[in-house]
Every structure is written in C-alpha cells, then in structure tokens.
Write a protein that holds these residues in place. Structure first.
Motif, PDB file in Angstrom:
ATOM      1  N   LEU A 195       0.822  -1.209   0.000  1.00 58.29           N
ATOM      2  CA  LEU A 195       0.000   0.000   0.000  1.00 58.29           C
ATOM      3  C   LEU A 195       0.856   1.258   0.000  1.00 58.29           C
ATOM      4  CD1 LEU A 195      -2.681  -1.168   2.581  1.00 58.29           C
ATOM      5  CD2 LEU A 195      -2.829  -1.180   0.080  1.00 58.29           C
ATOM      6  N   ALA A 196       2.142   1.096   0.238  1.00 57.07           N
ATOM      7  CA  ALA A 196       3.137   2.163   0.108  1.00 57.07           C
ATOM      8  C   ALA A 196       4.433   1.509  -0.334  1.00 57.07           C
ATOM      9  CB  ALA A 196       3.329   2.906   1.434  1.00 57.07           C
ATOM     10  N   ASP A 197       5.289   2.290  -0.970  1.00 53.29           N
ATOM     11  CA  ASP A 197       6.540   1.736  -1.494  1.00 53.29           C
ATOM     12  C   ASP A 197       7.705   1.874  -0.517  1.00 53.29           C
ATOM     13  OD1 ASP A 197       5.568   1.041  -4.205  1.00 53.29           O
ATOM     14  OD2 ASP A 197       5.228   3.195  -4.325  1.00 53.29           O
ATOM     15  N   GLY A 198       7.563   2.738   0.465  1.00 58.60           N
ATOM     16  CA  GLY A 198       8.616   2.910   1.453  1.00 58.60           C
ATOM     17  C   GLY A 198       8.113   3.750   2.605  1.00 58.60           C
ATOM     18  N   MET A 199       8.896   3.792   3.681  1.00 65.37           N
ATOM     19  CA  MET A 199       8.501   4.547   4.872  1.00 65.37           C
ATOM     20  C   MET A 199       9.682   5.339   5.393  1.00 65.37           C
ATOM     21  SD  MET A 199       6.925   3.170   8.519  1.00 65.37           S
ATOM     22  CE  MET A 199       8.423   3.012   9.488  1.00 65.37           C
ATOM     23  N   THR A 204      14.317   7.185  -0.310  1.00 62.09           N
ATOM     24  CA  THR A 204      13.442   6.033  -0.067  1.00 62.09           C
ATOM     25  C   THR A 204      12.644   5.692  -1.319  1.00 62.09           C
ATOM     26  OG1 THR A 204      13.285   6.717   2.252  1.00 62.09           O
ATOM     27  CG2 THR A 204      11.652   5.132   1.467  1.00 62.09           C
ATOM     28  N   ALA A 205      12.145   6.718  -1.989  1.00 67.38           N
ATOM     29  CA  ALA A 205      11.410   6.489  -3.236  1.00 67.38           C
ATOM     30  C   ALA A 205      12.316   5.842  -4.283  1.00 67.38           C
ATOM     31  CB  ALA A 205      10.846   7.811  -3.759  1.00 67.38           C
ATOM     32  N   ILE A 206      13.548   6.303  -4.363  1.00 69.66           N
ATOM     33  CA  ILE A 206      14.494   5.744  -5.342  1.00 69.66           C
ATOM     34  C   ILE A 206      14.822   4.293  -5.006  1.00 69.66           C
ATOM     35  CG2 ILE A 206      16.856   5.933  -6.241  1.00 69.66           C
ATOM     36  CD1 ILE A 206      16.563   9.010  -5.735  1.00 69.66           C
ATOM     37  N   GLN A 207      14.990   3.999  -3.715  1.00 72.99           N
ATOM     38  CA  GLN A 207      15.279   2.616  -3.321  1.00 72.99           C
ATOM     39  C   GLN A 207      14.177   1.661  -3.766  1.00 72.99           C
ATOM     40  OE1 GLN A 207      15.997   3.403   0.951  1.00 72.99           O
ATOM     41  NE2 GLN A 207      17.939   2.334   0.679  1.00 72.99           N
ATOM     42  N   SER A 208      12.951   2.162  -3.865  1.00 72.54           N
ATOM     43  CA  SER A 208      11.838   1.293  -4.272  1.00 72.54           C
ATOM     44  C   SER A 208      11.727   1.155  -5.782  1.00 72.54           C
ATOM     45  CB  SER A 208      10.522   1.831  -3.707  1.00 72.54           C
ATOM     46  OG  SER A 208      10.110   3.002  -4.387  1.00 72.54           O
ATOM     47  N   GLY A 231      19.681  -3.493   2.969  1.00 70.52           N
ATOM     48  CA  GLY A 231      19.570  -4.895   3.345  1.00 70.52           C
ATOM     49  C   GLY A 231      18.152  -5.344   3.594  1.00 70.52           C
ATOM     50  N   LEU A 232      17.206  -4.397   3.765  1.00 67.55           N
ATOM     51  CA  LEU A 232      15.803  -4.750   3.951  1.00 67.55           C
ATOM     52  C   LEU A 232      15.162  -5.120   2.614  1.00 67.55           C
ATOM     53  CD1 LEU A 232      14.754  -1.912   6.414  1.00 67.55           C
ATOM     54  CD2 LEU A 232      14.773  -4.352   6.954  1.00 67.55           C
ATOM     55  N   ARG A 233      14.141  -5.965   2.659  1.00 63.34           N
ATOM     56  CA  ARG A 233      13.450  -6.341   1.430  1.00 63.34           C
ATOM     57  C   ARG A 233      12.727  -5.160   0.797  1.00 63.34           C
ATOM     58  NH1 ARG A 233       9.335  -9.088   1.442  1.00 63.34           N
ATOM     59  NH2 ARG A 233       8.780  -9.011   3.637  1.00 63.34           N
ATOM     60  N   LYS A 234      12.248  -4.240   1.624  1.00 61.28           N
ATOM     61  CA  LYS A 234      11.580  -3.041   1.143  1.00 61.28           C
ATOM     62  C   LYS A 234      12.105  -1.855   1.958  1.00 61.28           C
ATOM     63  CE  LYS A 234       7.372  -5.443  -0.330  1.00 61.28           C
ATOM     64  NZ  LYS A 234       5.886  -5.485  -0.282  1.00 61.28           N
ATOM     65  N   PRO A 235      12.136  -0.653   1.349  1.00 63.47           N
ATOM     66  CA  PRO A 235      12.847   0.454   1.997  1.00 63.47           C
ATOM     67  C   PRO A 235      12.112   1.103   3.166  1.00 63.47           C
ATOM     68  CG  PRO A 235      11.982   1.144  -0.125  1.00 63.47           C
ATOM     69  CD  PRO A 235      11.715  -0.320  -0.016  1.00 63.47           C
ATOM     70  N   VAL A 236      12.822   1.185   4.274  1.00 66.08           N
ATOM     71  CA  VAL A 236      12.408   1.951   5.447  1.00 66.08           C
ATOM     72  C   VAL A 236      13.627   2.740   5.888  1.00 66.08           C
ATOM     73  CG1 VAL A 236      11.743   1.833   7.879  1.00 66.08           C
ATOM     74  CG2 VAL A 236      10.655   0.308   6.210  1.00 66.08           C
ATOM     75  N   ARG A 286      12.622  -1.179  14.380  1.00 62.04           N
ATOM     76  CA  ARG A 286      12.235  -2.474  14.949  1.00 62.04           C
ATOM     77  C   ARG A 286      11.074  -3.112  14.179  1.00 62.04           C
ATOM     78  NH1 ARG A 286      10.844  -0.989  19.679  1.00 62.04           N
ATOM     79  NH2 ARG A 286      12.865  -1.228  20.701  1.00 62.04           N
ATOM     80  N   PRO A 287      10.027  -2.339  13.833  1.00 62.88           N
ATOM     81  CA  PRO A 287       8.958  -2.959  13.041  1.00 62.88           C
ATOM     82  C   PRO A 287       9.458  -3.512  11.701  1.00 62.88           C
ATOM     83  CG  PRO A 287       8.216  -0.868  13.962  1.00 62.88           C
ATOM     84  CD  PRO A 287       9.685  -0.952  14.217  1.00 62.88           C
ATOM     85  N   ALA A 288      10.433  -2.855  11.097  1.00 60.24           N
ATOM     86  CA  ALA A 288      10.964  -3.345   9.822  1.00 60.24           C
ATOM     87  C   ALA A 288      11.685  -4.672  10.012  1.00 60.24           C
ATOM     88  CB  ALA A 288      11.908  -2.309   9.221  1.00 60.24           C
ATOM     89  N   PHE A 289      12.447  -4.807  11.104  1.00 59.19           N
ATOM     90  CA  PHE A 289      13.126  -6.080  11.395  1.00 59.19           C
ATOM     91  C   PHE A 289      12.102  -7.204  11.587  1.00 59.19           C
ATOM     92  CE2 PHE A 289      16.931  -3.731  13.478  1.00 59.19           C
ATOM     93  CZ  PHE A 289      17.422  -3.430  12.223  1.00 59.19           C
ATOM     94  N   GLU A 290      10.980  -6.873  12.242  1.00 60.26           N
ATOM     95  CA  GLU A 290       9.979  -7.895  12.554  1.00 60.26           C
ATOM     96  C   GLU A 290       9.088  -8.234  11.357  1.00 60.26           C
ATOM     97  OE1 GLU A 290       7.701  -6.504  15.842  1.00 60.26           O
ATOM     98  OE2 GLU A 290       9.385  -6.496  17.252  1.00 60.26           O
ATOM     99  N   ILE A 291       8.807  -7.249  10.514  1.00 63.20           N
ATOM    100  CA  ILE A 291       7.790  -7.432   9.472  1.00 63.20           C
ATOM    101  C   ILE A 291       8.403  -7.578   8.077  1.00 63.20           C
ATOM    102  CG2 ILE A 291       5.822  -6.322   8.327  1.00 63.20           C
ATOM    103  CD1 ILE A 291       5.292  -4.933  11.115  1.00 63.20           C
TER     104      ILE A 291
END
Length: 696
Positions: free
Chosen positions: A481-485, A682-686, A658-663, A498-503
């Motif tokens: 629903l979003a490409d990055g945070m 962040t937008a570019i990383q996505s 290193g994350l699957r999606k950018p945060v 922390r939420p990025a590590f968990e999710i």
C-alpha cells in the motif's frame, strides 16, 4: 567556450520568472559553476537574483550581475547609438562569462524601459553573447487561437533575427486550453514548445507582502502564517452564517476591525479546516479588544490578523492591484514554480538542447537535484508516520509541490488537517490515515499476529500493536500500500526500525541490515558505511556491509570504489582488528570479484592521491575511494560527525540497506531539507527491479 542561455520575452506580464528559475534549476543539476547576467536593470532590489543567490548559494559578486540600469542605457543609446550600447553590454557580459561554465542571461522585461524595438535588442544581445534563446510568451486572458498565433510570431521574430532558438515557452495559459495549445503548436513549430498553465498560487500575494504594501500592523501571527498565499479575498459585511458560507480555501478575510463576530467565526472555521484561510485583514484602523485577540490566538495559533488604517473600498482597490512575486522571502512560491516547470517541460530534452558541459565535480546541490529528479522519474508512494510533526508537514509540501512522490500521512486526521491549516500548508493531495480508526487495522492485526506467532503474539495483542504509527506504516509497505517509509523525526531509531526487522526483514542475499551516509563534500560525494546500526561487525558482516554499500552507491550515481578502513594500510600492520578487515576484504573479493576494493587501508591513503602514491602505488582504489567501510560503529559514527562539522560536509542519511523493502530513519534533529532528501532516497530505493516486481 562558455555556454549561455538567454531567457527573454515579447511583452510584459509573461511570468517568465518561473522559466528563469526552472532553467537555473536545470543548469545547476549539470554544472557546478553557473553565472547570472542581467543586461539591463531597474532601480531597486532585483528580487529574482536575490532568490537565485539564496536558493543556489551563488558566490558571484552582485556588482558583476548587471550591465547597466535602463536610464543609463536609454541615454547611451540616444547619444551614441545602439552599437555603443550593445558593445558596452557585451564587454560586461564577458567579465562574467570568463569565470563560469554556463551563464543564465535574464532578458529585458518590457516594462517602461523607454527602449525602441526591445525585442530586436534582446535578439542582438543574445547573438553577440553567442547565447541560445528561450523566448517566453504570456497567455493570461488570451484565447487559445491568439496564444498560438502570438507564439508562432514570436518564434519567427527571434529566428528571423538570427537567434539560435532552443525552444518556445508559453506561460500562464488557461488550464483548460493547455493540452490543445501544446498539441497545435507542436505540429507548427520546428522547435519544442512547452505550455505552462496559469497557477493562481504564483500570482497570489502572501500575507506578508500585503501587510508591507498596505503599511499594515501585525496583531497576531507568526512567520509561517505571514508566508501564506492569499488566493482570494472575502469582504465581510454579511451576518455570520451567510459570511461563513462565502469563505474559500486560502482566502484573506477583509472586514472592519469592530466585527469581532466575523473575526472569531473565520478563525473557528479555519481551526476546523472548513475552510483554512490565509488570514484576516482589519480595516478602519479598528482593533479588537484584548479578550477577542486572546481567543483568536487560541483558536488558530499562527494565523495572521493584520490591521490597516484605510476603509474597505481603498483597501480593496489596493489588494486587487497586488500580484505575488518570486523572491528570497517566498520559498514556497519557488517550490510551486519549479513543480509547475518540471511537470510541463521536458527537462531532459531541454538540457540536451542547451548542451551544457557536464561537470566532473559532484557538489551537494547537484547531488540533491539528482535525488529529486531520479525520484520524480518513476513516482512512488512513501508513508510518513509522523503526520502531525511540523517539519514533516513542511517537507510534505515541498515534495508535493515538486511532484517528487505521492505521500501518506499517519495520525489523527482532524489534528493533521488543523496543523496543516495553521501552517498554511495545502495537503489536499495527500492521503491521511488514522491507524486507530482505519479499516486496515483489523487485517493488519491478523497479518502481524501471523508473522509473530512464534513469539506468542495473538490477534488481540496485535490489534494494539498495529495502532502504533510506525508498525502501521511498516505494514502498509509490506502489503504494497506504500513503497517505502520514513520516520524518526520524533521517534527513536529503535522505534522506527524495529517494526521493519519484525515485518519486512532482510533480503535473501543480505545477512544483516546496515546503513550508509552520503557525505556531500565541496566537490564530490562519498559513501560511509556503517555509521548507525551495527556496533562491532565481524568479518562476514563487514563483507555484507561493503557489498550492500557498493550497491547503494551505484544506485545513486556514485561509482563504487571500496576502501575497507583500518589503522593500517596493506601489510604494514597486524592485530585482531586489522585481521578482521583483511579477512572481510578477501570475502568481498571471493563473493564479488567484479567490485574494486582495497583493504586494509587508512583513511588518508583511501582518499588522498599523494598519500596513496606512497603507500599503495599500484592500487586502483587508493587515493580515489568513493565507498568507505568503517571497522566498527564507534569509528564510523565519530568520523562522519567529525567530517560533517569540521569540513562543512552535508550528511544525507542514515540510509538503511539490506531490507526487502525500503524503510529509513531520520535524526530527531532533522531539518526540512533532510526529510525531503530522505524521502526522495526512499522512493528511489523502491525503484529497483526487485522492488518493482514485489509491487506488482
């Protein structure tokens, strides 16, 4: 030879400052040294040059910017002829051109100049300067057919006088006619024609400009409120219920100072966001009582209330004669102008036509320009969990006005709208979601409970967790629903990531999450990793950080040449710390033999060619490293801060990798520009192929 672009017109009122600003933005993306020359100038401050100087940090001596004033030019032309006038201006132009790679020339303004055949004078000056011409035609109040005819005639006029016409720009046309005019002119002219619609916010005066012009006194309001655009005027005379129905977004309320009911009613409507107003102008030199002003200040903090001496009729005459101007005091108008230019001008093609020389240097400003352009090229959606934070709202305004990306703000909807209204920020194009009341809360709770079931998380517990804005935003990214945070302006690093590590978790090829800073020095950009996440990485982790940092550098236009830093260079030292770096270097070479890497190596040997020539003369990295990997967090964090403070470098980051999606995480001291840069990153990383595939 210096390349020059001459922006000119055919008559006054074409709003060409938008084009001049847009061309300057375009040139500074490509070239480090851009000069400005205005052949003829009126008495008084040059608002546009002051804006250019402030925005683009120009160091050019203002005395060299101007050829001469109009009175001097008129006298010289009358007494000694046009040839002498042109010769003098050419000499003064070359004093600028010799010091710059590109010069932006700001043509005459056709406003009470007393110069005969002003168009021909601009054409001749452009030819004598060897400058390409970008004519601007104003279309406000003109029919589509009249605009097309005038544009064709303008092209023929400049082309017939021997000018190298880059393109034509038609400005301020009726938005409903823009597409038709563009289509018709595209088939009738041998050069591109860019058509810009009229933008009310650009011609709207700010409350500060109105206050200054009318000699008003500010009773209430702060700088942010005074910077609001007055998009219209609503004159108070009716009873309150009828009056409230007449209010429009961004209007300036004009009412006699003794109408306390209209003052309080307008501010109450503003506070509720129905609608947000620019401010209140009180006439007749009447001021409300202290009790009314106190209530007004509580209802809408920051909203300006200004008192003027005149009555309503002369005040109205003066208001309708005012027009907003681009200047250094109106940065929000500059963002609007640039957004308009970039949406309707093929900037890549125009820059190619200019043929500006590419600079070998990469300055901080050029890097920031590249970020925004790259993000804009494939527009994404970024979620900002801190929707009530003032800096985040200001950054959102810049991002939206420049068309960098789409945004979602998280937080109480009414509170965000009220805060934006108080700041005079238009967030109508922004999605706002309150995690507490969103319909997404239930499915997000189920998703989170599923992901954390091994930790004993139930749906009931998850329901409370996902109401947290950072968890909610991270789940938006995970669910597409979003490409990055981007978060962290008011939250800790742990609360953000922390939420990025968990999710979201790490990419399959990454063992850890790490970070880099883009260190923007005076003439280049270096990539520092890891300065924010891993306290004491082992050799395997250092290897992973190096490979991830090289990929990040490459994605952002920095050619990766990796230096694995240590207190020893080559084989000159030993010890556990040096051995760790040496082992990590070997692992990188084994995993990615295509990467250029050197290590262990000291910082001076990594970045200074003269030191590298002594210590590692055969290395293809030493002396020209662009990606510097620190052995531990203590060294990296202190080094980046030392370089930032001592060398005046701009540090952009930390950028998580290193994350699957950018945060990405912000510093709690982040400035508005820092937030803008991080959102763009962040937008570019996505935009990577794997992120695009995940999005689909």
């Amino acid at each position: 030879m210096t390349r020059s672009v001459y922006v000119t017109g055919i008559d006054r009122g074409d709003g060409r400052q938008v084009v001049e600003l847009g061309v300057m933005e375009l040139l500074t993306r490509q070239v480090d040294r851009v000069g400005v020359f205005r052949p003829l100038v009126h008495d008084g401050p040059d608002r546009l040059f002051e804006l250019l100087r402030a925005r683009y940090r120009l160091t050019q001596d203002p005395a060299t910017v101007y050829g001469m004033d109009y009175r001097e030019a008129s006298t010289l032309q009358a007494e000694q002829g046009t040839d002498e006038l042109v010769s003098t201006l050419v000499d003064r132009f070359h004093l600028v051109a010799r010091d710059y790679d590109v010069v932006l020339v700001l043509g005459t303004d056709f406003a009470a100049t007393q110069l005969p055949d002003e168009l021909a004078l601009n054409a001749r000056l452009a030819n004598e300067f060897a400058a390409s011409v970008l004519p601007v035609v104003g279309g406000r109040g003109e029919s589509a057919e009249a605009v097309r005819a005038e544009t064709r005639n303008a092209y023929r006029a400049y082309d017939g006088l021997g000018c190298d016409v880059l393109a034509m720009v038609v400005n301020r046309v009726d938005p409903k006619d823009r597409a038709e005019i563009a289509e018709r002119l595209d088939s009738r002219l041998p050069v591109p024609c860019y058509v810009l619609p009229d933008e009310p916010a650009l011609s709207a005066p700010t409350v500060a400009q109105i206050t200054h012009a009318l000699g008003g006194k500010v009773l209430l309001g702060d700088d942010s409120g005074l910077a609001r655009d007055a998009l219209g005027f609503v004159f108070g005379g009716a009873m309150l219920p009828n009056f409230l129905a007449a209010l429009t977004p961004g209007c300036l309320v004009v009412t006699p100072g003794d109408r306390a009911d209209l003052v309080i009613g307008s501010l109450a409507a503003h506070s509720a966001g129905t609608p947000p107003i620019a401010g209140i102008l009180l006439t007749l030199d009447e001021k409300p009582t202290d009790e009314v002003l106190t209530l007004a200040a509580r209802l809408a903090p920051g909203t300006p209330v200004v008192s003027v001496a005149g009555n309503s009729f002369p005040t109205a005459e003066a208001l309708f004669a005012l027009e907003g101007k681009l200047n250094a005091a109106t940065p929000r108008k500059a963002e609007t102008a640039l957004g308009l230019f970039e949406r309707h001008v093929d900037t890549a093609d125009l820059l190619k036509r200019v043929s500006a020389p590419s600079s070998d240097r990469l300055t901080p400003m050029m890097f920031e320009h590249q970020l925004l352009e790259q993000a804009r090229s494939d527009r994404r959606r970024v979620v900002l969990p801190e929707g009530t934070e003032e800096r985040v709202l200001h950054a959102a305004e810049v991002l939206l006005r420049r068309g960098v990306c789409d945004l979602t703000l998280l937080g109480p909807v009414d509170q965000i709208r009220k805060k934006a209204a108080d700041l005079g920020i238009d967030i109508s194009a922004t999605q706002i979601i309150d995690p507490q009341t969103s319909p997404l809360r239930d499915p997000f709770a189920e998703k989170y409970a599923e992901l954390r079931a091994h930790k004993g998380v139930t749906v009931e517990l998850a329901y409370d967790v996902v109401a947290d804005v950072n968890y909610f935003g991270t789940l938006m990214v995970e669910e597409g629903l979003a490409d990055g945070m981007v978060s962290g302006a008011v939250h800790s690093t742990a609360a953000t990531i922390r939420p990025a590590f968990e999710i979201i978790k790490t990419k399959p090829e990454s063992r850890i999450v790490s970070s880099v800073f883009f260190m923007c020095l005076a003439d280049k950009v270096l990539v520092y990793g890891d300065c924010a996440v891993n306290p004491d990485p082992d050799a395997e982790q250092l290897c992973d950080i190096a490979i991830s940092s090289a990929a990040t550098a490459e994605q952002f236009g920095v050619e990766p040449r990796i230096a694995m830093l240590s207190y020893s260079t080559g084989t000159s030292g030993s010890g556990a710390d040096v051995d760790k770096v040496r082992e990590a270097t070997g692992l990188v070479r084994a995993r990615r033999g295509d990467l250029r890497i050197e290590g262990p190596i000291q910082y001076d040997a990594a970045v200074e060619p003269s030191v590298a020539a002594t210590k590692l003369p055969e290395s293809e990295v030493a002396g020209q490293a662009s990606v510097l990997i620190f052995p531990d967090l203590n060294t990296g964090n202190n080094t980046y801060k030392a370089v930032q403070r001592s060398a005046g470098a701009i540090a952009v980051g930390p950028v998580l990798q290193g994350l699957r999606k950018p945060v990405n995480d912000l510093s709690r001291g982040a400035l508005v520009q820092d937030i803008v840069n991080t959102v763009a990153i962040t937008a570019i990383q996505s935009q990577t192929p794997d992120q695009k595939a995940a999005r689909q």
